[in-house]
Write a protein that holds these residues in place. Sequence first.
Motif, short mmCIF file in Angstrom:
data_model
loop_
_atom_site.label_atom_id
_atom_site.label_comp_id
_atom_site.label_asym_id
_atom_site.label_seq_id
_atom_site.Cartn_x
_atom_site.Cartn_y
_atom_site.Cartn_z
N LEU A 156 39.15 2.55 -6.28
CA LEU A 156 39.82 3.19 -7.40
C LEU A 156 38.93 4.23 -8.08
O LEU A 156 39.42 5.04 -8.86
CB LEU A 156 40.25 2.14 -8.43
CG LEU A 156 41.25 1.09 -7.93
CD1 LEU A 156 41.53 0.07 -9.02
CD2 LEU A 156 42.55 1.75 -7.49
N GLY A 157 37.64 4.19 -7.78
CA GLY A 157 36.72 5.08 -8.49
C GLY A 157 36.27 6.28 -7.69
O GLY A 157 35.34 6.97 -8.09
N THR A 158 36.90 6.52 -6.55
CA THR A 158 36.48 7.68 -5.75
C THR A 158 37.69 8.38 -5.16
O THR A 158 38.71 7.75 -4.85
CB THR A 158 35.52 7.26 -4.62
OG1 THR A 158 35.13 8.41 -3.87
CG2 THR A 158 36.20 6.29 -3.65
N THR A 166 41.34 5.09 -0.72
CA THR A 166 40.86 5.77 -1.92
C THR A 166 42.06 6.23 -2.75
O THR A 166 43.21 6.12 -2.32
CB THR A 166 39.98 6.97 -1.55
OG1 THR A 166 40.76 7.90 -0.78
CG2 THR A 166 38.78 6.53 -0.72
N LEU A 167 41.78 6.76 -3.91
CA LEU A 167 42.87 7.21 -4.80
C LEU A 167 43.82 8.20 -4.12
O LEU A 167 45.04 8.06 -4.24
CB LEU A 167 42.28 7.81 -6.08
CG LEU A 167 41.87 6.80 -7.15
CD1 LEU A 167 41.17 7.51 -8.30
CD2 LEU A 167 43.08 6.04 -7.67
N HIS A 181 47.36 1.88 -11.33
CA HIS A 181 47.12 1.48 -12.72
C HIS A 181 47.20 -0.04 -12.86
O HIS A 181 46.38 -0.65 -13.56
CB HIS A 181 48.12 2.16 -13.66
CG HIS A 181 47.95 3.65 -13.75
ND1 HIS A 181 46.93 4.22 -14.48
CD2 HIS A 181 48.64 4.67 -13.20
CE1 HIS A 181 47.01 5.54 -14.38
NE2 HIS A 181 48.04 5.84 -13.61
N LEU A 182 48.16 -0.64 -12.19
CA LEU A 182 48.29 -2.10 -12.24
C LEU A 182 47.11 -2.77 -11.55
O LEU A 182 46.59 -3.78 -12.03
CB LEU A 182 49.60 -2.54 -11.59
CG LEU A 182 49.89 -4.05 -11.61
CD1 LEU A 182 49.98 -4.55 -13.04
CD2 LEU A 182 51.18 -4.36 -10.85
#
Length: 237
Positions: A193-195, A216-217, A230-231
């Motif tokens: 979620l952070g990349t 990844t996102l 988001h969940l």
Amino acid sequence: MDRMREGRATSLLDAGILRSTLKLNSIIAIPSSYAIQVRAAAKEPAESHDFVQIGAGFQGAISEQLGNPLAFKKEHPGNSQLRTSLENESALHTAVREAFDLYDSSINSQVQVPRLHGLIRSDKTENEAFWSNSLCKSPPEYQNRDLILKMDRILPLPKITRRALVNYFHPTADCQTAYNNPENKHCLVRTYLGTSKPCSAHFKPNNFSLRNFPLTLPHMSKDNLNLNTHLLAEKMG
């Protein structure tokens, strides 16, 4: 035009499968070849089965033994002298597990951290029976007494999800090669979620890998896939 429509329909179908099977608390009620193998293996002692490699990384190789609920991570030669040693990983993982156990209810987290079940060392006499029995059942390159970390076995994703991952992220003429690659049966998905940087190593045209498959996102937000990131973040606490 018909082929384009067919490809679009297939993509929508695979996206739907991935949304359903990768969402939180999903239950997939389908026949499992892995479960059948485990039931068959349970008729004999787990120690009688060979170790089968199901993953590998820069620290070591991970193996399973049918009938045994644990996984075994064996350290690569030389890694014990590095900051990435299994000794350090064990201490760090234990601290993470204890933190989630302590604060889980207050942050409403749904993270399930696998439990560790100890280290198997070569210099402990109580481990001699394990080494004597296991070395001959290990792949030749791992028939040594390097440190082993025992941990909960994380089950691989089912075939329906694996095929959807291949179809959606690797829609080429050689999909069948990816389907038939035995290593791709050991499929775990890692959500990043952070990349936003994709991991190209898993997307090689001639070697599409589902082991520790990175989402990844951009992947999770792609077109019609649109996983609820988001969940996911909220339930991680």
